[in-house]
Scaffold this active site. Structure first.
Site, PDB file in Angstrom:
ATOM      1  N   HIS A  70     -12.134  -3.403  -8.799  1.00 33.47           N
ATOM      2  CA  HIS A  70     -11.425  -4.365  -9.635  1.00 33.47           C
ATOM      3  C   HIS A  70     -11.527  -3.970 -11.106  1.00 33.47           C
ATOM      4  CE1 HIS A  70     -10.596  -7.657  -6.730  1.00 33.47           C
ATOM      5  NE2 HIS A  70     -11.583  -7.070  -6.072  1.00 33.47           N
TER       6      HIS A  70
ATOM      7  N   GLU B  76      -2.921  -7.750  -6.511  1.00 32.65           N
ATOM      8  CA  GLU B  76      -3.786  -7.190  -5.480  1.00 32.65           C
ATOM      9  C   GLU B  76      -3.277  -5.823  -5.032  1.00 32.65           C
ATOM     10  OE1 GLU B  76      -6.153  -8.785  -1.529  1.00 32.65           O
ATOM     11  OE2 GLU B  76      -4.663 -10.058  -2.507  1.00 32.65           O
TER      12      GLU B  76
ATOM     13  N   CYS C  43     -12.163  -8.219   1.698  1.00 32.92           N
ATOM     14  CA  CYS C  43     -11.251  -9.315   1.369  1.00 32.92           C
ATOM     15  C   CYS C  43     -12.025 -10.618   1.519  1.00 32.92           C
ATOM     16  CB  CYS C  43     -10.017  -9.308   2.267  1.00 32.92           C
ATOM     17  SG  CYS C  43      -8.849 -10.647   1.900  1.00 32.92           S
TER      18      CYS C  43
ATOM     19  N   CYS D  25      -7.337 -14.465  -4.504  1.00 33.37           N
ATOM     20  CA  CYS D  25      -8.045 -13.238  -4.133  1.00 33.37           C
ATOM     21  C   CYS D  25      -9.534 -13.520  -4.254  1.00 33.37           C
ATOM     22  CB  CYS D  25      -7.637 -12.085  -5.046  1.00 33.37           C
ATOM     23  SG  CYS D  25      -8.507 -10.541  -4.706  1.00 33.37           S
TER      24      CYS D  25
ATOM     25  N   GLY E  95     -11.413 -10.809  -6.045  1.00 32.58           N
ATOM     26  CA  GLY E  95     -11.045 -10.878  -7.454  1.00 32.58           C
ATOM     27  C   GLY E  95     -11.795 -11.980  -8.180  1.00 32.58           C
TER      28      GLY E  95
END
Length: 276
Positions: free
Chosen positions: A151, A200, A74, A209, A212
């Protein structure tokens, strides 16, 4: 057992941080994490972060999504704990080692090198990850990348025209992604600018994110759409992403401490199973 916590956020992506580096906490499980994350009956957060001692880094960071699932990485949380730590740190995660450094404009994080092999995402079977031969309605041919977590990135004309509340969970849980996936819809607006929205994995539609932003930036770079340093603007604000010549992704952006408090572990289903 009373437990102290720090509430933090990175561009509105919010966290409960529990520090177990010196004082052991109850053993963390999915039910306990989800109970703390509940915004109606708990403290409320997108992710619960637990800091623990590490043999290989300055400390270990465990990450639990709002649904209780434990995940690998994260980016926004890494900036938050970097702010909390207050000095440069090497941080162990399930997705690998990352490094955070305080800067004049926030926290800079070396996120590691992206992986594009189909089995590193992972996907259910081999295929071209630079333009996956799949589609979900108007979302077609995503690029897949693992930046510590998986992703799928779709480049579209207007990310805000996509019904992410409906399509996000369909793509996240599709069988082609055996470990589920984070879903990104992005528009390239200049050689150094991207607009991004993210569904997410395990948390839903989010204001920001970090992974991301990293995945989308390197995906756009792989397709030749942008230069090696871009500003990725999410609903919560901008992050600067640079893909360096050594292959490492560097993310820079703000992190904020909101408040501190404490709670009784037994109020959230933890029955004093102390981690050793």
């Amino acid at each position: 057992m009373r437990i102290d916590f720090t509430k933090m956020h990175g561009l509105g992506n919010d966290f409960i941080v529990l520090d177990a580096r010196e004082r052991p906490l109850p053993t963390m499980d999915a039910a306990f994490a989800a109970a703390l994350a509940d915004r109606h009956t708990g403290i409320g957060c997108d992710q619960l972060i637990v800091l623990e001692p590490s043999m290989d880094a300055d400390f270990r960071m465990r990450i639990f999504n709002a649904d209780g699932s434990e995940v690998e990485a994260c980016g926004n949380a890494t900036r938050a704990v970097g702010l909390l730590h207050g000095r440069p740190a090497r941080i162990e995660t399930l997705g690998g080692l990352v490094a955070s450094t305080p800067t004049a404009t926030g926290i800079s994080v070396r996120m590691g090198k992206p992986r594009f092999d189909w089995d590193a995402i992972p996907l259910a079977y081999a295929m071209d990850t630079y333009a996956m031969p799949v589609a979900w309605e108007e979302l077609v041919n995503p690029i897949a990348v693992n930046v510590g977590n998986p992703h799928a990135i779709f480049f579209v004309a207007d990310p805000y025209a996509i019904d992410m509340a409906r399509l996000g969970p369909l793509i996240e849980t599709d069988q082609i992604f055996p470990e589920r996936v984070n879903v990104n819809v992005a528009a390239v607006t200049a050689r150094d600018a991207i607009t991004l929205r993210v569904w997410e994995r395990g948390a839903g539609l989010t204001r920001a994110c970090g992974t991301g932003a990293c995945a989308t930036a390197v995906g756009a770079m792989k397709r030749g759409l942008v230069d090696r340093r871009v500003t990725v603007t999410l609903p919560g604000g901008p992050l600067v992403i640079e893909w360096q010549e050594d292959g490492e992704i560097v993310m820079t952006g703000p992190a904020t401490e909101a408040f501190r408090g404490s709670f009784e572990a037994s109020d959230f289903g933890a029955h004093l199973r102390i981690a050793i």
